[in-house]
Design an enzyme around this catalytic site. Structure first.
Site, PDB file in Angstrom:
ATOM      1  N   ASP A  45       0.844  -1.206   0.000  1.00  0.00           N
ATOM      2  CA  ASP A  45       0.000   0.000   0.000  1.00  0.00           C
ATOM      3  C   ASP A  45       0.877   1.254   0.000  1.00  0.00           C
ATOM      4  O   ASP A  45       0.376   2.376  -0.104  1.00  0.00           O
ATOM      5  CB  ASP A  45      -1.019  -0.008   1.151  1.00  0.00           C
ATOM      6  CG  ASP A  45      -0.385  -0.055   2.527  1.00  0.00           C
ATOM      7  OD1 ASP A  45       0.856  -0.155   2.619  1.00  0.00           O
ATOM      8  OD2 ASP A  45      -1.142   0.013   3.522  1.00  0.00           O
ATOM      9  N   SER A  46       2.216   1.037   0.042  1.00  0.00           N
ATOM     10  CA  SER A  46       3.139   2.156  -0.150  1.00  0.00           C
ATOM     11  C   SER A  46       2.971   2.757  -1.544  1.00  0.00           C
ATOM     12  O   SER A  46       3.519   3.819  -1.826  1.00  0.00           O
ATOM     13  CB  SER A  46       4.594   1.702   0.046  1.00  0.00           C
ATOM     14  OG  SER A  46       4.883   0.570  -0.753  1.00  0.00           O
ATOM     15  N   ASP A  84      -1.215  -6.052  -0.445  1.00  0.00           N
ATOM     16  CA  ASP A  84      -1.429  -5.391   0.843  1.00  0.00           C
ATOM     17  C   ASP A  84      -2.898  -5.026   0.968  1.00  0.00           C
ATOM     18  O   ASP A  84      -3.460  -4.380   0.068  1.00  0.00           O
ATOM     19  CB  ASP A  84      -0.617  -4.084   0.853  1.00  0.00           C
ATOM     20  CG  ASP A  84       0.239  -3.943   2.079  1.00  0.00           C
ATOM     21  OD1 ASP A  84       0.046  -4.710   3.041  1.00  0.00           O
ATOM     22  OD2 ASP A  84       1.118  -3.066   2.066  1.00  0.00           O
ATOM     23  N   LYS A 114      -1.440  -9.343   2.726  1.00  0.00           N
ATOM     24  CA  LYS A 114      -0.728  -8.919   3.930  1.00  0.00           C
ATOM     25  C   LYS A 114      -1.643  -8.020   4.738  1.00  0.00           C
ATOM     26  O   LYS A 114      -2.311  -7.153   4.162  1.00  0.00           O
ATOM     27  CB  LYS A 114       0.560  -8.172   3.568  1.00  0.00           C
ATOM     28  CG  LYS A 114       1.276  -7.589   4.779  1.00  0.00           C
ATOM     29  CD  LYS A 114       2.703  -7.154   4.459  1.00  0.00           C
ATOM     30  CE  LYS A 114       2.844  -5.797   3.842  1.00  0.00           C
ATOM     31  NZ  LYS A 114       2.300  -4.678   4.648  1.00  0.00           N
ATOM     32  N   GLU A 116      -1.796  -5.727   8.570  1.00  0.00           N
ATOM     33  CA  GLU A 116      -0.998  -5.183   9.667  1.00  0.00           C
ATOM     34  C   GLU A 116      -1.641  -5.496  11.013  1.00  0.00           C
ATOM     35  O   GLU A 116      -2.870  -5.540  11.118  1.00  0.00           O
ATOM     36  CB  GLU A 116      -0.869  -3.656   9.508  1.00  0.00           C
ATOM     37  CG  GLU A 116      -0.132  -3.241   8.252  1.00  0.00           C
ATOM     38  CD  GLU A 116       0.076  -1.733   8.145  1.00  0.00           C
ATOM     39  OE1 GLU A 116      -0.314  -0.987   9.067  1.00  0.00           O
ATOM     40  OE2 GLU A 116       0.639  -1.298   7.122  1.00  0.00           O
ATOM     41  N   GLU A 182       8.833  -4.553  10.782  1.00  0.00           N
ATOM     42  CA  GLU A 182       9.301  -3.246  10.285  1.00  0.00           C
ATOM     43  C   GLU A 182       9.828  -2.369  11.413  1.00  0.00           C
ATOM     44  O   GLU A 182       9.166  -2.175  12.444  1.00  0.00           O
ATOM     45  CB  GLU A 182       8.140  -2.532   9.550  1.00  0.00           C
ATOM     46  CG  GLU A 182       8.546  -1.158   9.016  1.00  0.00           C
ATOM     47  CD  GLU A 182       7.602  -0.602   7.955  1.00  0.00           C
ATOM     48  OE1 GLU A 182       6.676  -1.315   7.532  1.00  0.00           O
ATOM     49  OE2 GLU A 182       7.812   0.559   7.558  1.00  0.00           O
TER      50      GLU A 182
END
Ligand code: KIV
Length: 264
Positions: A45-46, A84, A114, A116, A182
């Protein structure tokens, strides 16, 4: 020829070889990441930052993530494609998470998703995995929580370090095939790696992790001066690209392009 990586095969790389992961957001980059033999192509999602110019990842939508994942899937033959899940596409309920995660596999060609979060995300992970959706966890600095945490190294204190280790164990128990770790001290990255049987993929988490991930734009020198300390820049593409664009401009203006070679 290398056969397609599955989440299960990536999981079993722990202790045998280091896992490489890079972000890819488009067909052309995905093809090059794949040609280099990278194990995991992450449609991070970056892309909110790198492709869409946003200040953070919070505003990227399901539709945008699906759009980019579809493009990446066209360029990949062997890498595992991880999509993501964007902010608020899995947080509301496990049903919402299942429906949206399913869309990445069904509509966009992802192999896994993915999400978080630590122990509090275990139920969501278990539901996705039970329904045939491989999940990569993500702990430490989780950019979807920056409004709470800011962009800073996590797990520096004893209590928060311990919490991250139990988060990793909870995610493992819930069925993740790997965990992105991270921005934590290198010692903690190694400790988390030792505490679980699934691979850890570090980003700013030191060499003790089972693999590494970087944002491809950072590695290629396409992020200006904004790349964090943990990035290793392998080439300054920004410089090469601006030089090429300037040469093209000069050629157009002077009439050196096109020549008869480029004419029909
Ligand atoms: O979105 C992303 O690129 C990521 C990596 C930094 C792990 O989540």
């Amino acid at each position: 020829m290398q056969s397609k990586w599955t989440a299960e095969r990536i999981k079993h790389l722990k202790g045998t070889c280091k896992i490489s992961c890079l972000t890819a957001y488009d067909y052309t980059t995905a093809k090059l990441v794949d040609a280099a033999g990278i194990h995991v192509a992450l449609v991070g999602d970056s892309l909110a930052n790198t492709m869409l110019g946003h200040a953070n990842t919070l505003s990227v939508t399901m539709e945008q993530m699906l759009h980019h994942t579809t493009a990446v899937a066209q360029g990949i033959t062997t890498a595992l494609i991880v999509a993501d899940m964007p902010f608020m596409s899995y947080q509301i309920s496990t049903e919402q998470a299942l429906e949206n995660a399913g869309r990445f596999l069904k509509e966009a060609g992802a192999d896994a998703v993915k999400i978080e979060g630590g122990a509090f995300r275990a139920q969501t992970v278990a539901t996705l995995v039970a329904n045939g959706i491989p999940v990569l966890g993500h702990i430490g600095l989780t950019p979807q929580s920056i409004r709470q945490t800011g962009y800073k190294v996590q797990g520096r204190q004893n209590a928060s370090a311990k919490r991250l280790i139990s988060d990793a164990k909870a995610l493992e128990a819930a069925g993740v095939f790997g965990i992105v770790v991270e921005c934590v001290p290198a010692k903690l990255g190694a400790a988390i790696t030792k505490a679980v049987h699934v691979p850890t993929i570090g980003i700013g988490a030191g060499p003790g992790c089972d693999g590494q991930v970087l944002v491809t734009h950072d590695l290629l020198g396409l992020s200006g001066n904004t790349a964090p300390r943990f990035v290793k820049q392998y080439v300054n593409l920004e410089e090469h690209m601006v030089k090429a664009f300037k040469e093209y401009k000069a050629d157009v203006e002077s009439g050196r392009f096109p020549t008869t070679k480029q004419c029909y």
